[in-house]
Write an enzyme that holds these catalytic residues in place. Structure first.
Site, PDB file in Angstrom:
ATOM      1  N   ASP A  63     -22.277  44.397 -17.603  1.00 46.10           N
ATOM      2  CA  ASP A  63     -22.717  45.213 -18.739  1.00 46.10           C
ATOM      3  C   ASP A  63     -22.623  44.549 -20.120  1.00 46.10           C
ATOM      4  O   ASP A  63     -21.591  43.942 -20.445  1.00 46.10           O
ATOM      5  CB  ASP A  63     -21.856  46.475 -18.847  1.00 46.10           C
ATOM      6  CG  ASP A  63     -21.545  47.109 -17.518  1.00 46.10           C
ATOM      7  OD1 ASP A  63     -22.078  46.666 -16.497  1.00 46.10           O
ATOM      8  OD2 ASP A  63     -20.747  48.065 -17.508  1.00 46.10           O
TER       9      ASP A  63
HETATM   10  N1  DQQ Z   1     -19.278  48.362 -15.178  1.00 43.91           N
HETATM   11  C1  DQQ Z   1     -19.747  49.685 -14.895  1.00 43.91           C
HETATM   12  C2  DQQ Z   1     -19.006  50.512 -15.891  1.00 43.91           C
HETATM   13  C3  DQQ Z   1     -17.671  49.867 -15.930  1.00 43.91           C
HETATM   14  C4  DQQ Z   1     -17.999  48.429 -15.851  1.00 43.91           C
HETATM   15  C5  DQQ Z   1     -21.233  49.792 -15.010  1.00 43.91           C
HETATM   16  C6  DQQ Z   1     -17.001  47.609 -15.084  1.00 43.91           C
HETATM   17  O1  DQQ Z   1     -18.943  51.873 -15.536  1.00 43.91           O
HETATM   18  O2  DQQ Z   1     -16.949  50.186 -17.108  1.00 43.91           O
HETATM   19  O3  DQQ Z   1     -21.892  48.667 -14.496  1.00 43.91           O
HETATM   20  O4  DQQ Z   1     -17.359  46.251 -15.085  1.00 43.91           O
END
Ligand code: DQQ
Length: 583
Positions: A63
């Site tokens: 992300d």
């Molecule tokens: N990636 C998810 C999120 C979390 C993060 C979404 C963990 O919900 O915080 O891809 O790497």
């Protein structure tokens, strides 16, 4: 005794031996894996590493976190595994840019270091506080076995540093913990906060305990330190967990300028608000457009069924956990999203890298007011080389032609098509009105149609055994109204086994009665990022050709329908390589 210069301490000898053996093992496993049938040599080719999309030199990313503009620099933080090409050991890596295209890698911004984030620093956002200081809100994991998710804050050690290199975590952390009514394992990814009346507000993604109700849990704070949960979420729907919520105002329909997240009311130019969630169950980013009442603290989507039926997606392809921010310099809202790989884990380990960020997109409310429009930031055009032009070329049914004069494996292609008639458009089966992807799976690029499929074959091998199709196909509903489908069909993109090759598709809400429709595709070695009808429908695909690599990649325009298609204008540019984190 030899020269004392060469006498190493026993610990140093041991370290060197360990390093030599580690690198030997790493190389050996890379070579053996590359030689094994599951990891063909083409997968580890540098020609599949993207040239102008955001990537660190190696390892796993996911992300985008907390993008912001600060004192002359754009900042992008992102979820990063410093130890490998699979998800794990996540920290907030940090890069800065003057133009959203050339990136410089800095030291990581946040790593586990306090009791409330010792097992993980997950996604979050930044907010510019009243005194101009940015604050990061992020999710921490505080225990090893259960994912108990807690919200934390980090602040810059030195707010006068435009590069925001160092961050500290104040002693009043955490700022929100999962209390009664919150599912502790599904409680994460705080948004940028907005200021309304006397309070800051922010959202945390969640899943109501014991249900399938995804929710945007609302918090309020007067001082940005003490946060109180509101009685009800800002919004919720029976969709499963909402990851990475995002909430922001948009201006009048068709106005491209963006607005600061705290802007509110007609006088400030706010027409609507947008609420986005990243749906863990499907791994797509969905949004609704609606009205926000900051007194009742409610958000009501314009389309009452928009959370579950005929949902709007930022991108109908491989694009997830996105986040927007307001750019005060160019008065625009910018969208960033993560594109995962679609090869196997063994491939990723052999490559040593996994994950990219999509090209930053400007985002605004469409003139219809019913959806958003997205377009690659204008700065991308600085990478364009000499243009290659094609004009007024008719493509007869079953024909195709090659666009020559450029290396298209790292290119930007814009095409304006003209359909000669809509008479032969196929009847639309309403059973697919909620499932463009399924329709495209059945009516792929090689399935002949009435009007279309027509579009581009990109990253095509000389013999066309490998090619990724990005195309349109026009149907007609029971009243004779045209329905346009945009697809990305990678089923023939590679001869490499073990690749995930889903057809991606979305409907395009455009008036094609004049016969005109446009397509832009950003082609970058293992990614094809496409914008239909000026950015109304977007599809990002990851593909891994085994032959159509580098100079062996070709670009064609094709027409597999029964109706003539004219390319009224096609311009293609080779794209230069920007600075990319020192890679
Ligand atoms: N990636 C998810 C999120 C979390 C993060 C979404 C963990 O919900 O915080 O891809 O790497």
């Amino acid at each position: 005794m030899g020269n004392p210069k060469w006498v190493l301490a026993p610990w140093a000898v041991l370290l060197l031996l360990q390093l030599a053996s580690a690198s030997h093992h790493a190389r050996l496993s890379l070579e053996t894996e590359a030689a094994s049938p599951s990891v063909p040599a083409s997968i580890v080719s540098p020609l599949l590493r993207t040239g102008y999309h955001f990537q660190p030199p190696m390892n796993w990313i996911n992300d985008p976190n907390g993008p912001l503009y600060y004192k002359g620099w754009y900042h992008l933080f992102y979820q990063y595994n410093p130890k490998g090409a699979v998800w794990g050991n996540i920290i907030w890596a940090h890069s800065v840019s003057r133009d959203l295209i050339n990136w410089i890698a800095l030291e990581p911004a946040i790593s586990p270091s306090i009791p409330t984030d010792q097992y993980g620093v997950w996604s979050g956002s930044t907010t510019i506080l009243h005194d101009g200081t940015p604050a990061i809100l992020y999710t921490g994991i505080d225990r090893p076995s259960v994912n108990y998710q807690i919200q934390n804050i980090a602040l810059p050690k030195n707010a006068s540093d435009p590069l925001l290199r160092e961050w500290y975590k104040p002693g009043y952390n955490p700022i929100a913990v999962p209390m009664a009514g919150i599912n502790a394992t599904q409680f994460r990814d705080p948004t940028t906060a907005w200021f309304a009346g006397r309070h800051w507000r922010m959202l945390v993604g969640g899943l109501r305990p014991g249900t399938l109700r995804g929710e945007a849990i609302l918090y309020r704070s007067r001082d940005f330190k003490h946060w109180v949960r509101a009685k009800h979420p800002l919004h919720s729907a029976l969709t499963g967990m909402w990851e990475c919520p995002d909430f922001f105002p948009v201006g009048k329909a068709g106005v491209e300028n963006g607005l600061d997240t705290s802007e509110y009311g007609a006088a400030a130019g706010v027409e609507k608000h947008v609420l986005k969630n990243s749906l863990d169950l499907t791994r797509y980013d969905y949004y609704t457009i609606g009205t926000y009442d900051n007194v009742k603290e409610r958000y009501v989507p314009d389309n009452p069924t928009g959370d579950v039926y005929q949902r709007l997606q930022y991108d109908y392809g491989n694009f997830y956990a996105s986040k927007t921010f307001f750019d005060p310099v160019k008065h625009r809202r910018i969208l960033l999203g993560w594109a995962n790989e679609s090869d196997s884990v063994a491939h990723d380990k052999a490559k040593g890298w996994a994950g990219i960020q999509a090209i930053p997109r400007k985002i605004w409310l469409d003139p219809s007011g019913k959806q958003l429009v997205q377009w690659p930031v204008e700065e991308l055009e600085k990478l364009r080389g000499k243009p290659v032009n094609v004009g007024d070329k008719v493509v007869k049914p079953g024909q195709h032609f090659e666009v020559t004069g450029l290396q298209s494996y790292q290119s930007d292609v814009e095409v304006s098509f003209e359909v000669s008639s809509l008479d032969k458009a196929e009847p639309f089966d309403p059973a697919y009105s909620n499932d463009a992807q399924k329709l495209c799976g059945i009516k792929g690029a090689d399935v002949k149609g009435g009007v279309g499929p027509f579009g581009l074959w990109v990253l095509a091998s000389a013999d066309l055994a490998e090619k990724t199709a990005v195309f349109f196909r026009v149907f007609k509903d029971g009243y004779g109204k045209p329905i346009v489908l945009m697809c990305s069909d990678p089923t023939k993109s590679s001869l490499t086994p073990d690749l995930y090759k889903p057809t991606f598709a979305g409907f395009v809400d455009t008036d094609i009665s004049s016969g005109k429709i446009s397509l832009r595709s950003l082609i970058d070695r293992s990614v094809v990022e496409s914008f239909g009808a000026g950015g109304k429908t977007c599809i990002l695909s990851r593909v891994y050709p085994s032959m159509a690599l580098g100079k062996d990649a070709h670009l064609h325009v094709f027409n597999n329908g029964e109706t003539d298609i004219k390319v009224s204008k096609l311009t293609a540019w080779e794209m230069k390589r920007p600075l990319m984190n020192g890679a």
